[in-house]
Design an enzyme around this catalytic site. Sequence first.
Site, PDB file in Angstrom:
ATOM      1  CD  GLU A   5       8.374  32.551 -31.488  1.00  0.00           C
ATOM      2  OE1 GLU A   5       8.740  33.301 -30.568  1.00  0.00           O
ATOM      3  OE2 GLU A   5       9.137  32.092 -32.349  1.00  0.00           O
TER       4      GLU A   5
ATOM      5  CE  LYS B 185      12.419  35.295 -30.596  1.00  0.00           C
ATOM      6  NZ  LYS B 185      11.502  34.184 -30.812  1.00  0.00           N
TER       7      LYS B 185
ATOM      8  CG  ASP C  48       8.984  45.936 -15.165  1.00  0.00           C
ATOM      9  OD1 ASP C  48       9.238  45.760 -16.367  1.00  0.00           O
ATOM     10  OD2 ASP C  48       9.106  47.026 -14.597  1.00  0.00           O
TER      11      ASP C  48
ATOM     12  CG  HIS D 112       8.759  27.820 -35.541  1.00  0.00           C
ATOM     13  ND1 HIS D 112       8.231  28.234 -34.348  1.00  0.00           N
ATOM     14  CD2 HIS D 112       8.674  28.867 -36.384  1.00  0.00           C
ATOM     15  CE1 HIS D 112       7.849  29.489 -34.456  1.00  0.00           C
ATOM     16  NE2 HIS D 112       8.108  29.896 -35.684  1.00  0.00           N
TER      17      HIS D 112
HETATM   18  C1  LIG Z   1       8.270  21.361 -31.600  1.00  0.00           C
HETATM   19  C2  LIG Z   1       9.057  20.126 -31.176  1.00  0.00           C
HETATM   20  C3  LIG Z   1       8.931  19.959 -29.654  1.00  0.00           C
HETATM   21  C4  LIG Z   1       8.449  18.911 -31.850  1.00  0.00           C
HETATM   22  O1  LIG Z   1       9.319  17.844 -31.660  1.00  0.00           O
HETATM   23  P1  LIG Z   1       8.863  16.347 -31.965  1.00  0.00           P
HETATM   24  O2  LIG Z   1      10.084  15.494 -31.993  1.00  0.00           O
HETATM   25  O3  LIG Z   1       7.979  16.322 -33.148  1.00  0.00           O
HETATM   26  O4  LIG Z   1       8.020  16.050 -30.684  1.00  0.00           O
HETATM   27  P2  LIG Z   1       7.298  14.685 -30.294  1.00  0.00           P
HETATM   28  O5  LIG Z   1       6.036  14.580 -31.076  1.00  0.00           O
HETATM   29  O6  LIG Z   1       8.275  13.557 -30.307  1.00  0.00           O
HETATM   30  O7  LIG Z   1       6.922  14.984 -28.753  1.00  0.00           O
HETATM   31  C5  LIG Z   1       7.936  15.054 -27.748  1.00  0.00           C
HETATM   32  C6  LIG Z   1       7.411  15.903 -26.600  1.00  0.00           C
HETATM   33  O8  LIG Z   1       7.327  17.289 -27.000  1.00  0.00           O
HETATM   34  C7  LIG Z   1       6.143  17.856 -26.442  1.00  0.00           C
HETATM   35  N1  LIG Z   1       5.247  18.247 -27.547  1.00  0.00           N
HETATM   36  C8  LIG Z   1       5.323  17.867 -28.830  1.00  0.00           C
HETATM   37  N2  LIG Z   1       4.353  18.458 -29.561  1.00  0.00           N
HETATM   38  C9  LIG Z   1       3.634  19.215 -28.716  1.00  0.00           C
HETATM   39  C10 LIG Z   1       2.520  20.066 -28.861  1.00  0.00           C
HETATM   40  N3  LIG Z   1       1.921  20.239 -30.031  1.00  0.00           N
HETATM   41  N4  LIG Z   1       2.054  20.700 -27.769  1.00  0.00           N
HETATM   42  C11 LIG Z   1       2.643  20.542 -26.572  1.00  0.00           C
HETATM   43  N5  LIG Z   1       3.701  19.740 -26.369  1.00  0.00           N
HETATM   44  C12 LIG Z   1       4.206  19.085 -27.426  1.00  0.00           C
HETATM   45  C13 LIG Z   1       5.499  16.813 -25.560  1.00  0.00           C
HETATM   46  O9  LIG Z   1       5.969  16.943 -24.235  1.00  0.00           O
HETATM   47  C14 LIG Z   1       6.000  15.529 -26.175  1.00  0.00           C
HETATM   48  O10 LIG Z   1       6.101  14.477 -25.253  1.00  0.00           O
HETATM   49  P3  LIG Z   1       4.824  13.519 -24.953  1.00  0.00           P
HETATM   50  O11 LIG Z   1       3.926  14.322 -24.108  1.00  0.00           O
HETATM   51  O12 LIG Z   1       4.220  13.198 -26.290  1.00  0.00           O
HETATM   52  O13 LIG Z   1       5.390  12.346 -24.264  1.00  0.00           O
HETATM   53  C15 LIG Z   1      10.570  20.210 -31.574  1.00  0.00           C
HETATM   54  O14 LIG Z   1      10.655  20.252 -32.956  1.00  0.00           O
HETATM   55  C16 LIG Z   1      11.271  21.416 -30.995  1.00  0.00           C
HETATM   56  O15 LIG Z   1      11.614  21.466 -29.839  1.00  0.00           O
HETATM   57  N6  LIG Z   1      11.551  22.421 -31.847  1.00  0.00           N
HETATM   58  C17 LIG Z   1      12.113  23.675 -31.407  1.00  0.00           C
HETATM   59  C18 LIG Z   1      11.043  24.718 -31.450  1.00  0.00           C
HETATM   60  C19 LIG Z   1      11.473  26.043 -30.887  1.00  0.00           C
HETATM   61  O16 LIG Z   1      12.534  26.207 -30.317  1.00  0.00           O
HETATM   62  N7  LIG Z   1      10.612  27.026 -31.048  1.00  0.00           N
HETATM   63  C20 LIG Z   1      10.857  28.355 -30.618  1.00  0.00           C
HETATM   64  C21 LIG Z   1      10.607  29.297 -31.750  1.00  0.00           C
HETATM   65  S1  LIG Z   1      12.028  29.470 -32.781  1.00  0.00           S
HETATM   66  C22 LIG Z   1      12.847  30.786 -31.998  1.00  0.00           C
HETATM   67  O17 LIG Z   1      12.239  31.763 -31.750  1.00  0.00           O
HETATM   68  C23 LIG Z   1      14.193  30.631 -31.346  1.00  0.00           C
HETATM   69  C24 LIG Z   1      15.428  30.270 -32.117  1.00  0.00           C
HETATM   70  C25 LIG Z   1      15.300  28.922 -32.719  1.00  0.00           C
HETATM   71  O18 LIG Z   1      15.728  31.191 -33.147  1.00  0.00           O
HETATM   72  C26 LIG Z   1      16.531  30.314 -31.074  1.00  0.00           C
HETATM   73  C27 LIG Z   1      17.879  29.936 -31.572  1.00  0.00           C
HETATM   74  O19 LIG Z   1      18.171  30.179 -32.758  1.00  0.00           O
HETATM   75  O20 LIG Z   1      18.673  29.421 -30.734  1.00  0.00           O
HETATM   76  N1  LIG Z   2      13.218  50.832 -13.305  1.00  0.00           N
HETATM   77  C1  LIG Z   2      12.187  50.042 -12.995  1.00  0.00           C
HETATM   78  O1  LIG Z   2      12.249  48.846 -13.198  1.00  0.00           O
HETATM   79  C2  LIG Z   2      10.949  50.617 -12.377  1.00  0.00           C
HETATM   80  C3  LIG Z   2       9.873  49.795 -12.148  1.00  0.00           C
HETATM   81  N2  LIG Z   2       8.745  50.263 -11.532  1.00  0.00           N
HETATM   82  C4  LIG Z   2       7.574  49.413 -11.252  1.00  0.00           C
HETATM   83  O2  LIG Z   2       7.571  49.166  -9.837  1.00  0.00           O
HETATM   84  C5  LIG Z   2       6.777  48.020  -9.560  1.00  0.00           C
HETATM   85  C6  LIG Z   2       7.498  47.100  -8.586  1.00  0.00           C
HETATM   86  O3  LIG Z   2       7.856  47.818  -7.446  1.00  0.00           O
HETATM   87  P1  LIG Z   2       7.780  47.103  -6.023  1.00  0.00           P
HETATM   88  O4  LIG Z   2       8.455  48.021  -5.062  1.00  0.00           O
HETATM   89  O5  LIG Z   2       8.254  45.707  -6.116  1.00  0.00           O
HETATM   90  O6  LIG Z   2       6.231  46.995  -5.800  1.00  0.00           O
HETATM   91  P2  LIG Z   2       5.286  47.776  -4.807  1.00  0.00           P
HETATM   92  O7  LIG Z   2       5.464  49.239  -4.888  1.00  0.00           O
HETATM   93  O8  LIG Z   2       3.913  47.246  -5.045  1.00  0.00           O
HETATM   94  O9  LIG Z   2       5.858  47.323  -3.376  1.00  0.00           O
HETATM   95  C7  LIG Z   2       5.758  46.021  -2.901  1.00  0.00           C
HETATM   96  C8  LIG Z   2       4.677  45.976  -1.874  1.00  0.00           C
HETATM   97  O10 LIG Z   2       4.468  44.637  -1.481  1.00  0.00           O
HETATM   98  C9  LIG Z   2       4.208  44.623  -0.117  1.00  0.00           C
HETATM   99  N3  LIG Z   2       4.650  43.339   0.444  1.00  0.00           N
HETATM  100  C10 LIG Z   2       3.823  42.419   0.984  1.00  0.00           C
HETATM  101  N4  LIG Z   2       4.506  41.335   1.375  1.00  0.00           N
HETATM  102  C11 LIG Z   2       5.805  41.566   1.099  1.00  0.00           C
HETATM  103  C12 LIG Z   2       6.999  40.804   1.260  1.00  0.00           C
HETATM  104  N5  LIG Z   2       6.977  39.601   1.813  1.00  0.00           N
HETATM  105  N6  LIG Z   2       8.154  41.323   0.830  1.00  0.00           N
HETATM  106  C13 LIG Z   2       8.199  42.552   0.243  1.00  0.00           C
HETATM  107  N7  LIG Z   2       7.099  43.332   0.071  1.00  0.00           N
HETATM  108  C14 LIG Z   2       5.906  42.851   0.502  1.00  0.00           C
HETATM  109  C15 LIG Z   2       5.000  45.786   0.492  1.00  0.00           C
HETATM  110  O11 LIG Z   2       4.228  46.265   1.523  1.00  0.00           O
HETATM  111  P3  LIG Z   2       4.812  47.222   2.652  1.00  0.00           P
HETATM  112  O12 LIG Z   2       4.895  48.567   2.022  1.00  0.00           O
HETATM  113  O13 LIG Z   2       3.817  47.138   3.723  1.00  0.00           O
HETATM  114  O14 LIG Z   2       6.159  46.688   3.038  1.00  0.00           O
HETATM  115  C16 LIG Z   2       5.108  46.770  -0.652  1.00  0.00           C
HETATM  116  O15 LIG Z   2       4.169  47.793  -0.517  1.00  0.00           O
HETATM  117  C17 LIG Z   2       6.536  47.338 -10.869  1.00  0.00           C
HETATM  118  O16 LIG Z   2       5.227  47.640 -11.280  1.00  0.00           O
HETATM  119  C18 LIG Z   2       7.545  48.026 -11.804  1.00  0.00           C
HETATM  120  O17 LIG Z   2       7.079  47.983 -13.129  1.00  0.00           O
HETATM  121  C19 LIG Z   2       8.654  51.553 -11.103  1.00  0.00           C
HETATM  122  C20 LIG Z   2       9.699  52.410 -11.321  1.00  0.00           C
HETATM  123  C21 LIG Z   2      10.905  52.042 -11.998  1.00  0.00           C
END
Ligand SMILES: CC(C)(COP(=O)([O-])OP(=O)([O-])OC[C@H]1O[C@@H](n2cnc3c(N)ncnc32)[C@H](O)[C@@H]1OP(=O)([O-])[O-])[C@@H](O)C(=O)NCCC(=O)NCCSC(=O)C[C@@](C)(O)CC(=O)[O-]
Ligand SMILES: NC(=O)C1=CN([C@@H]2O[C@H](COP(=O)(O)OP(=O)(O)OC[C@H]3O[C@@H](n4cnc5c(N)ncnc54)[C@H](OP(=O)(O)O)[C@@H]3O)[C@@H](O)[C@H]2O)C=CC1
Length: 428
Positions: A83, A270, A286, A384
């Site tokens: 997006e 969202k 995940d 946006h």
């Molecule tokens: C889009 C802006 C940031 C513009 O805002 P602006 O005022 O035109 O931005 P600006 O030109 O003054 O720039 C300010 C800073 O924004 C960044 N920036 C600015 N432009 C860019 C770009 N092209 N690429 C990367 N970064 C950018 C950048 O960090 C920049 O700082 P700088 O680096 O220039 O010092 C502003 O209008 C904004 O924040 N809008 C909101 C947009 C948004 O939320 N989008 C999500 C999709 S909508 C949605 O899905 C969710 C929603 C809205 O429904 C959730 C809800 O309802 O609560």
């Molecule tokens: N309801 C849900 O959300 C479900 C999700 N899943 C899926 O399961 C997966 C995640 O399961 P998860 O058990 O996390 O992954 P894994 O099965 O890959 O287990 C983690 C592995 O990491 C290793 N490991 C290495 N370093 C560490 C550490 N510091 N701490 C912990 N573990 C370590 C462990 O090794 P060792 O064995 O030697 O300890 C272990 O085998 C995802 O892909 C998910 O999508 C699956 C079923 C249901």
Amino acid sequence: MNTEYLAKFYKKTYTEKIDALVKAELLTELQADNLKNEGVDLGQDIGEHMIENYIENYSLPLGVAMNFLIDNQETVVPMAIEEPSVIAAASFAAKIIGSAGGFTTVVSERMMIGQVTLKDVADPSTAIKKIKNSRQEILDRANEAHPSIVKRGGGAKDLSVRLLESDTSENIPSFLVVHLHIDTQEAMGANIVNTMMEGIAPYIEELTGGTALLRILSNYATECIATATCTIPSYKLKTTNFSGEEVRDRIVEAAQVAWVDPYRAVTHNKGIMNGVDAVVVASGNDWRAIEAGIHAYAARSGQYRALSKWHTNEKGDLVGTLTLPLPIGTVGGSISIHPAAKLSRTLLQEPDAKRLESILVSVGLAQNFAAIRALVTDGIQKGHMGLHARSLAISAGAKGAQVEKIAEALKKAPHMNLQTAKDYLSKL
Ligand SMILES: CC(C)(COP(=O)([O-])OP(=O)([O-])OC[C@H]1O[C@@H](n2cnc3c(N)ncnc32)[C@H](O)[C@@H]1OP(=O)([O-])[O-])[C@@H](O)C(=O)NCCC(=O)NCCSC(=O)C[C@@](C)(O)CC(=O)[O-]
Ligand SMILES: NC(=O)C1=CN([C@@H]2O[C@H](COP(=O)(O)OP(=O)(O)OC[C@H]3O[C@@H](n4cnc5c(N)ncnc54)[C@H](OP(=O)(O)O)[C@@H]3O)[C@@H](O)[C@H]2O)C=CC1
């Protein structure tokens, strides 16, 4: 990390962006060369081994959000999202919040919950007593089922029991649920937890006389919680049309509406998930698990509500808080397999699971701030749609340099839509 090379990042060409990340010490020369040449696509070989009936990779763009200061640590945040405007909005919010001290986070202990759900328990109160009396034996058996996590310092730590009462109006009988509270260390832990639940189920059946219907982790991770807070002086909120105080008050009011109105709360949340999901995906976690848990958390009072809160403090500053359940991992699943997830970990400077939670909840708060700030001032369409123009140009069939030309023309057009984009393209 050396952020001086990252200023005006979005104004750089693609090659300049990659070079800047190398200069900022976030990528090695080798990683940069890989990105510039073949990229870090999953490849057919890995894809074929990850899922069943594989035919192709479905790619998402991976970008980086700038300006994040999280617990005094500068952070460049990789985000995988289709997006437009999400990454710009996150960077924009992080810039304002960073200039006011950044995000402060608190991360709880990371406990996952596993469930054994029993049916046909004839005497639930005796069964509950027996389970509680056998607490240590159950924990030991769970840990024996997955000894490696115990060696790592984790494992099953506690147990609780819940009786789900029958509901005669729906013809639903009662169920008895045993919860284990499990420290899965750096893993999200689904497989670890599920192995333990399957390991203890026969013993629990023996204790209770019931039948284990389900043996699985709960994705409602109420013991794996992260909170981010930010404080913004109102003068930093001023826009062309509104004073800083007006913007602050309107943001507070917008959050109040999202607290009381589920129709608004879903959209508000969202906006938060725009950021959270993009980082969860980039980090190879995940996202279905995270989405399901977070929305259940939003409805924990019985009504679906805003996940964030905004208020004014005694100094007149705007204060935002976001709390989320974030059972993510830094190992396991596809995290160490997916090349883009590995790249994201490098960009994030190899965070542990708690640090990754801090980053995720901060990005969610930043995203929420940017969205509601835009909504209560200029409206969402200005920022946006300006960035959406390029997607429209591509949809109309524009290629290469045509994309920017059409996008620029669309921004000035009275009706920015696909038909206008097609008309401009045919004129080009
Ligand atoms: C889009 C802006 C940031 C513009 O805002 P602006 O005022 O035109 O931005 P600006 O030109 O003054 O720039 C300010 C800073 O924004 C960044 N920036 C600015 N432009 C860019 C770009 N092209 N690429 C990367 N970064 C950018 C950048 O960090 C920049 O700082 P700088 O680096 O220039 O010092 C502003 O209008 C904004 O924040 N809008 C909101 C947009 C948004 O939320 N989008 C999500 C999709 S909508 C949605 O899905 C969710 C929603 C809205 O429904 C959730 C809800 O309802 O609560
Ligand atoms: N309801 C849900 O959300 C479900 C999700 N899943 C899926 O399961 C997966 C995640 O399961 P998860 O058990 O996390 O992954 P894994 O099965 O890959 O287990 C983690 C592995 O990491 C290793 N490991 C290495 N370093 C560490 C550490 N510091 N701490 C912990 N573990 C370590 C462990 O090794 P060792 O064995 O030697 O300890 C272990 O085998 C995802 O892909 C998910 O999508 C699956 C079923 C249901």
